[in-house]
Design a protein around this motif. Sequence first.
Motif, PDB file in Angstrom:
ATOM      1  N   HIS A 148     -12.992  -8.746  10.426  1.00  5.29           N
ATOM      2  CA  HIS A 148     -11.782  -9.571  10.151  1.00  5.29           C
ATOM      3  C   HIS A 148     -10.718  -8.988   9.817  1.00  5.29           C
ATOM      4  CE1 HIS A 148      -9.174 -12.531   8.515  1.00  5.29           C
ATOM      5  NE2 HIS A 148      -9.509 -13.261   9.380  1.00  5.29           N
ATOM      6  N   HIS A 149     -10.587  -8.052   8.718  1.00  2.84           N
ATOM      7  CA  HIS A 149      -9.735  -7.190   8.136  1.00  2.84           C
ATOM      8  C   HIS A 149     -10.241  -6.331   7.075  1.00  2.84           C
ATOM      9  CE1 HIS A 149      -9.885 -10.176   4.810  1.00  2.84           C
ATOM     10  NE2 HIS A 149      -9.370  -9.131   3.947  1.00  2.84           N
ATOM     11  N   ARG A 150      -9.521  -5.403   6.749  1.00  2.00           N
ATOM     12  CA  ARG A 150      -9.821  -4.541   5.642  1.00  2.00           C
ATOM     13  C   ARG A 150      -9.148  -4.619   4.342  1.00  2.00           C
ATOM     14  NH1 ARG A 150     -12.166   1.139   7.966  1.00  2.00           N
ATOM     15  NH2 ARG A 150     -13.396   0.323   9.663  1.00  2.00           N
ATOM     16  N   TYR A 151      -9.485  -4.114   3.412  1.00  2.00           N
ATOM     17  CA  TYR A 151      -8.957  -3.823   2.181  1.00  2.00           C
ATOM     18  C   TYR A 151      -9.386  -2.395   1.379  1.00  2.00           C
ATOM     19  CZ  TYR A 151     -12.887  -5.664  -0.758  1.00  2.00           C
ATOM     20  OH  TYR A 151     -14.238  -5.739  -1.475  1.00  2.00           O
ATOM     21  N   HIS A 152      -8.465  -1.952   0.622  1.00  2.00           N
ATOM     22  CA  HIS A 152      -9.106  -0.843  -0.257  1.00  2.00           C
ATOM     23  C   HIS A 152      -8.245  -1.059  -1.673  1.00  2.00           C
ATOM     24  CE1 HIS A 152      -4.806   0.428   1.203  1.00  2.00           C
ATOM     25  NE2 HIS A 152      -5.001   1.022   0.127  1.00  2.00           N
ATOM     26  N   ALA A 185       0.730  -1.346  -0.168  1.00  2.00           N
ATOM     27  CA  ALA A 185       0.024  -0.264  -0.113  1.00  2.00           C
ATOM     28  C   ALA A 185       0.761   1.391  -0.122  1.00  2.00           C
ATOM     29  CB  ALA A 185      -0.826   0.045   1.266  1.00  2.00           C
ATOM     30  N   ALA A 186       1.974   1.433   0.730  1.00  2.00           N
ATOM     31  CA  ALA A 186       2.870   2.414   0.846  1.00  2.00           C
ATOM     32  C   ALA A 186       3.558   2.676  -0.476  1.00  2.00           C
ATOM     33  CB  ALA A 186       3.572   2.208   2.162  1.00  2.00           C
ATOM     34  N   GLU A 187       4.072   1.648  -0.957  1.00  2.00           N
ATOM     35  CA  GLU A 187       4.740   1.632  -2.286  1.00  2.00           C
ATOM     36  C   GLU A 187       3.799   2.134  -3.281  1.00  2.00           C
ATOM     37  OE1 GLU A 187       7.708   1.183  -3.099  1.00  2.00           O
ATOM     38  OE2 GLU A 187       8.828  -0.236  -1.717  1.00  2.00           O
ATOM     39  N   LEU A 188       2.579   1.691  -3.455  1.00  2.00           N
ATOM     40  CA  LEU A 188       1.531   2.161  -4.476  1.00  2.00           C
ATOM     41  C   LEU A 188       1.375   3.700  -4.055  1.00  2.00           C
ATOM     42  CD1 LEU A 188      -0.877  -0.695  -4.482  1.00  2.00           C
ATOM     43  CD2 LEU A 188       0.953  -0.113  -6.581  1.00  2.00           C
ATOM     44  N   ALA A 189       1.204   4.008  -2.771  1.00  2.00           N
ATOM     45  CA  ALA A 189       1.022   5.592  -2.551  1.00  2.00           C
ATOM     46  C   ALA A 189       2.123   6.328  -3.105  1.00  2.00           C
ATOM     47  CB  ALA A 189       0.811   5.534  -1.017  1.00  2.00           C
ATOM     48  N   ALA A 190       3.392   5.889  -2.898  1.00  2.00           N
ATOM     49  CA  ALA A 190       4.435   6.603  -3.293  1.00  2.00           C
ATOM     50  C   ALA A 190       4.649   6.738  -4.812  1.00  2.00           C
ATOM     51  CB  ALA A 190       5.932   5.921  -2.595  1.00  2.00           C
ATOM     52  N   ARG A 191       3.816   5.930  -5.568  1.00  2.00           N
ATOM     53  CA  ARG A 191       3.920   5.985  -6.974  1.00  2.00           C
ATOM     54  C   ARG A 191       2.727   6.713  -7.500  1.00  2.00           C
ATOM     55  NH1 ARG A 191       7.014   1.964  -5.137  1.00  2.00           N
ATOM     56  NH2 ARG A 191       8.741   1.156  -6.609  1.00  2.00           N
ATOM     57  N   GLY A 192       1.895   7.346  -6.539  1.00  2.00           N
ATOM     58  CA  GLY A 192       0.718   8.000  -7.150  1.00  2.00           C
ATOM     59  C   GLY A 192      -0.418   7.218  -7.388  1.00  2.00           C
ATOM     60  N   TRP A 193      -0.573   5.805  -7.051  1.00  2.00           N
ATOM     61  CA  TRP A 193      -1.906   5.262  -7.015  1.00  2.00           C
ATOM     62  C   TRP A 193      -2.767   5.655  -5.810  1.00  2.00           C
ATOM     63  CZ3 TRP A 193      -2.628   0.331 -10.002  1.00  2.00           C
ATOM     64  CH2 TRP A 193      -1.551   0.084 -11.193  1.00  2.00           C
ATOM     65  N   ARG A 194      -3.780   6.314  -6.362  1.00  2.00           N
ATOM     66  CA  ARG A 194      -4.546   6.694  -4.940  1.00  2.00           C
ATOM     67  C   ARG A 194      -5.532   5.650  -4.458  1.00  2.00           C
ATOM     68  NH1 ARG A 194      -9.728   7.981  -7.249  1.00  2.00           N
ATOM     69  NH2 ARG A 194      -9.647   8.256  -9.605  1.00  2.00           N
ATOM     70  N   ASP A 195      -5.844   6.056  -3.179  1.00  2.04           N
ATOM     71  CA  ASP A 195      -6.520   4.864  -2.642  1.00  2.04           C
ATOM     72  C   ASP A 195      -7.984   5.328  -2.779  1.00  2.04           C
ATOM     73  OD1 ASP A 195      -6.141   7.305  -0.847  1.00  2.04           O
ATOM     74  OD2 ASP A 195      -7.262   6.021   0.739  1.00  2.04           O
ATOM     75  N   GLU A 196      -9.150   4.285  -2.564  1.00  2.00           N
ATOM     76  CA  GLU A 196     -10.569   4.390  -2.797  1.00  2.00           C
ATOM     77  C   GLU A 196     -11.270   3.133  -2.305  1.00  2.00           C
ATOM     78  OE1 GLU A 196     -10.877   5.177  -7.109  1.00  2.00           O
ATOM     79  OE2 GLU A 196     -11.154   2.865  -7.485  1.00  2.00           O
ATOM     80  N   ALA A 197     -12.239   3.361  -1.915  1.00  2.00           N
ATOM     81  CA  ALA A 197     -13.355   2.337  -1.618  1.00  2.00           C
ATOM     82  C   ALA A 197     -12.798   1.386  -0.432  1.00  2.00           C
ATOM     83  CB  ALA A 197     -13.836   1.353  -2.734  1.00  2.00           C
ATOM     84  N   HIS A 198     -12.503   1.974   0.761  1.00  2.00           N
ATOM     85  CA  HIS A 198     -12.110   1.215   1.748  1.00  2.00           C
ATOM     86  C   HIS A 198     -13.090   0.207   2.336  1.00  2.00           C
ATOM     87  CE1 HIS A 198      -8.157   3.203   2.944  1.00  2.00           C
ATOM     88  NE2 HIS A 198      -8.695   3.886   1.764  1.00  2.00           N
ATOM     89  N   THR A 199     -12.842  -0.913   2.432  1.00  2.09           N
ATOM     90  CA  THR A 199     -13.908  -1.892   2.757  1.00  2.09           C
ATOM     91  C   THR A 199     -13.635  -2.927   4.123  1.00  2.09           C
ATOM     92  OG1 THR A 199     -14.358  -1.972   0.252  1.00  2.09           O
ATOM     93  CG2 THR A 199     -14.982  -3.999   1.623  1.00  2.09           C
TER      94      THR A 199
END
Length: 336
Positions: free
Chosen positions: A322-326, A170-184
Amino acid sequence: MEFLAGGRAEVRITRADVGKRVSVRRLTGARAGEPAFTDAVGVLTSWDEGVLSITRRDGECVRIEESSLVAAKVVPAAPARRKVPAAGVRELQEVAARGWPAIETEPLGEWTLRASEGFTRRANSVLALGGPGIPLDEALARTVRWYGDRGLPPVVAVATGRADADDRLAAELAARGWRDEAHTSVRISALAPLADTDADTSRVVLSREPDAGWLGLYNRTGEPSAAALRVLTGGPSVWFASVPAADGGPAAIGRLVVDGRWAGFAAVEVAPAQRRRGLATLVMAALAERALQEGASAAYLQVEADNADALALYDGLGFTEHHRYHYRRGPAADAG
């Protein structure tokens, strides 16, 4: 495994037993001049054109030629456990992927690229269960190309909060500009308590295919495409629930997929004029009864983390997180 009845083996199942837990024995060849047999236990999920499909408790689907059957019987379901099940994140991710199957998939190391003509993020995103087997930047470039070839944005589903590797991704993707959405939020529960209500579940109609009324109330499809129908009806053992309203349409709907010990609930919708009448709970109870009959013992569902009404409903039914994903959407998705 005992199949004998009156001293001889019998095939005591028919196509009417689809959806039930069965035990079968089939002829698989010969060893040292003697016939060899293989046994299988699981839910009879289909029986078409001379081929039976049986889904085992671990989710594996076994296809058996009808002509090879030597003996078979329906197996009574074991007493349902009432404790919240223990499960790993990866197990639930794999079960959920089988329960909402993409039309097209391609492996990339331990990643799975999934596409379904744009119907739902889940069926049109990368399931990242481990490493891609190549450097991350190369994997992301291949991902962008793969989705671009299909006219889709590049999206990666990332679990969070349970594994350091997932958090690093998640951190590597954020650093490359991949934006987060739809936290589940992925929630689980023991299955038996969901069916233990005083509700009259005989009001709920269950079927293997969604009818026009069901699809009309399901608010994601609009005019359902062939791709949407393939995703909705895909999975090991799928059921659709409807509560008929006075006008002939559905007052409430839901979808169930049974995969071994797991029962997955989705698409629980109530018509606006029918809300606050306990219909969502009624649908869940009817589907839970069906899942128990098929040998499941644990329930799971996925709900967006900002859906307060749905979270309150599932909290009241005993589901716990149990856990989350986004999702992480690549920069190329925003170009143009």
